[in-house]
Design a protein around this motif. Sequence first.
Motif, PDB file in Angstrom:
ATOM      1  N   SER A   1       3.105   5.989  -6.901  1.00  0.00           N
ATOM      2  CA  SER A   1       3.701   5.221  -6.615  1.00  0.00           C
ATOM      3  C   SER A   1       4.417   6.133  -5.286  1.00  0.00           C
ATOM      4  CB  SER A   1       5.259   5.917  -7.038  1.00  0.00           C
ATOM      5  OG  SER A   1       5.211   7.341  -7.686  1.00  0.00           O
ATOM      6  N   GLY A   2       4.676   5.882  -4.033  1.00  0.00           N
ATOM      7  CA  GLY A   2       4.214   6.502  -2.822  1.00  0.00           C
ATOM      8  C   GLY A   2       6.002   6.019  -1.640  1.00  0.00           C
ATOM      9  N   SER A   3       5.761   6.159  -0.745  1.00  0.00           N
ATOM     10  CA  SER A   3       7.149   5.900   0.653  1.00  0.00           C
ATOM     11  C   SER A   3       8.218   6.136  -0.216  1.00  0.00           C
ATOM     12  CB  SER A   3       6.818   4.976   1.074  1.00  0.00           C
ATOM     13  OG  SER A   3       6.929   3.752   1.091  1.00  0.00           O
ATOM     14  N   ASP A   4       8.892   4.946  -0.422  1.00  0.00           N
ATOM     15  CA  ASP A   4      10.246   4.771  -1.437  1.00  0.00           C
ATOM     16  C   ASP A   4      10.055   5.202  -2.166  1.00  0.00           C
ATOM     17  OD1 ASP A   4      10.972   5.466   1.714  1.00  0.00           O
ATOM     18  OD2 ASP A   4      10.864   2.321   1.852  1.00  0.00           O
ATOM     19  N   ALA A   5       9.331   4.935  -2.858  1.00  0.00           N
ATOM     20  CA  ALA A   5       9.154   4.158  -4.397  1.00  0.00           C
ATOM     21  C   ALA A   5       9.126   6.025  -5.545  1.00  0.00           C
ATOM     22  CB  ALA A   5       7.481   3.976  -4.788  1.00  0.00           C
ATOM     23  N   LYS A   6       9.881   5.750  -6.631  1.00  0.00           N
ATOM     24  CA  LYS A   6      10.279   6.660  -7.019  1.00  0.00           C
ATOM     25  C   LYS A   6       9.074   6.889  -8.354  1.00  0.00           C
ATOM     26  CE  LYS A   6      13.896   9.093  -8.706  1.00  0.00           C
ATOM     27  NZ  LYS A   6      14.834   9.673  -9.360  1.00  0.00           N
ATOM     28  N   ASP A   7       9.064   5.657  -8.879  1.00  0.00           N
ATOM     29  CA  ASP A   7       7.755   5.144  -9.695  1.00  0.00           C
ATOM     30  C   ASP A   7       7.075   3.617  -9.362  1.00  0.00           C
ATOM     31  OD1 ASP A   7       5.958   5.294 -12.044  1.00  0.00           O
ATOM     32  OD2 ASP A   7       7.934   5.341 -13.766  1.00  0.00           O
ATOM     33  N   ALA A   8       6.285   4.016 -10.610  1.00  0.00           N
ATOM     34  CA  ALA A   8       5.662   2.395 -10.210  1.00  0.00           C
ATOM     35  C   ALA A   8       5.058   2.050 -11.354  1.00  0.00           C
ATOM     36  CB  ALA A   8       4.338   2.466  -8.788  1.00  0.00           C
ATOM     37  N   LYS A   9       4.711   0.973 -12.184  1.00  0.00           N
ATOM     38  CA  LYS A   9       3.808   0.617 -13.062  1.00  0.00           C
ATOM     39  C   LYS A   9       3.527  -0.695 -13.319  1.00  0.00           C
ATOM     40  CE  LYS A   9       8.249  -0.247 -15.801  1.00  0.00           C
ATOM     41  NZ  LYS A   9       9.244   0.555 -17.342  1.00  0.00           N
TER      42      LYS A   9
ATOM     43  N   LYS B   1       0.527  -1.105  -0.166  1.00  0.00           N
ATOM     44  CA  LYS B   1      -0.027   0.230   0.634  1.00  0.00           C
ATOM     45  C   LYS B   1       1.442   1.120  -0.228  1.00  0.00           C
ATOM     46  CE  LYS B   1      -3.896   2.648   0.840  1.00  0.00           C
ATOM     47  NZ  LYS B   1      -4.958   2.817  -0.313  1.00  0.00           N
ATOM     48  N   GLU B   2       2.163   1.737   1.331  1.00  0.00           N
ATOM     49  CA  GLU B   2       2.740   2.367   0.843  1.00  0.00           C
ATOM     50  C   GLU B   2       3.730   2.632  -0.211  1.00  0.00           C
ATOM     51  OE1 GLU B   2       3.545   1.783   5.690  1.00  0.00           O
ATOM     52  OE2 GLU B   2       5.582   2.180   3.665  1.00  0.00           O
ATOM     53  N   GLU B   3       3.899   1.675  -1.440  1.00  0.00           N
ATOM     54  CA  GLU B   3       4.784   1.874  -2.143  1.00  0.00           C
ATOM     55  C   GLU B   3       4.391   1.460  -3.480  1.00  0.00           C
ATOM     56  OE1 GLU B   3       7.952  -0.626  -2.320  1.00  0.00           O
ATOM     57  OE2 GLU B   3       9.325   0.157  -0.700  1.00  0.00           O
ATOM     58  N   THR B   4       2.748   1.482  -3.889  1.00  0.00           N
ATOM     59  CA  THR B   4       1.677   1.513  -4.974  1.00  0.00           C
ATOM     60  C   THR B   4       0.393   2.065  -5.126  1.00  0.00           C
ATOM     61  OG1 THR B   4       0.664  -1.189  -4.423  1.00  0.00           O
ATOM     62  CG2 THR B   4       2.860  -1.119  -5.225  1.00  0.00           C
TER      63      THR B   4
END
Length: 142
Positions: free
Chosen positions: A100-108, A57-60
């Motif tokens: 993207s969230g917390s420790d993520a710059k991007d999400a795909k 949840k935090e990262e995506t």
Amino acid sequence: MMKYRNPALTVDTIIIKDSQIVLIKRLNDPHKNSWALPGGFVEYNEKVEIAAVREAKEETGLDVKLNQLVGVYSDPSRDPRGHTVSVVYTAEIVNGELNSGSDAKDAKFIDIDTLDDISLAFDHNEILTDAKNMNLLQSIEK
């Protein structure tokens, strides 16, 4: 009194939707700007299953339901910060929009068929190869 050195406990989650999985681009070192599975450290007094859902949840931005234990990865050299042990799950999306969230710059989302062409952070290529060999990368039929 003897002092023990223990590895840190982490989780990683292979989030599957249709014939794709979710990868995040790491915001921080180690492996800054590299693609990876969503995951992170288990907090004190937290179950690994709860940590896997929380980190996803935090990262995506996605709420997930864990489906299958892929394995436990414990090579002392898997993380340059020190010895970590990761418990890895597959999961399905139950709610949310990918961001993207917390420790993520991007999400795909990435097609499962193209995974062999991507170099991932840590030992995540090995984890995905294992999941693929165990036939765990298929979507859950509703």
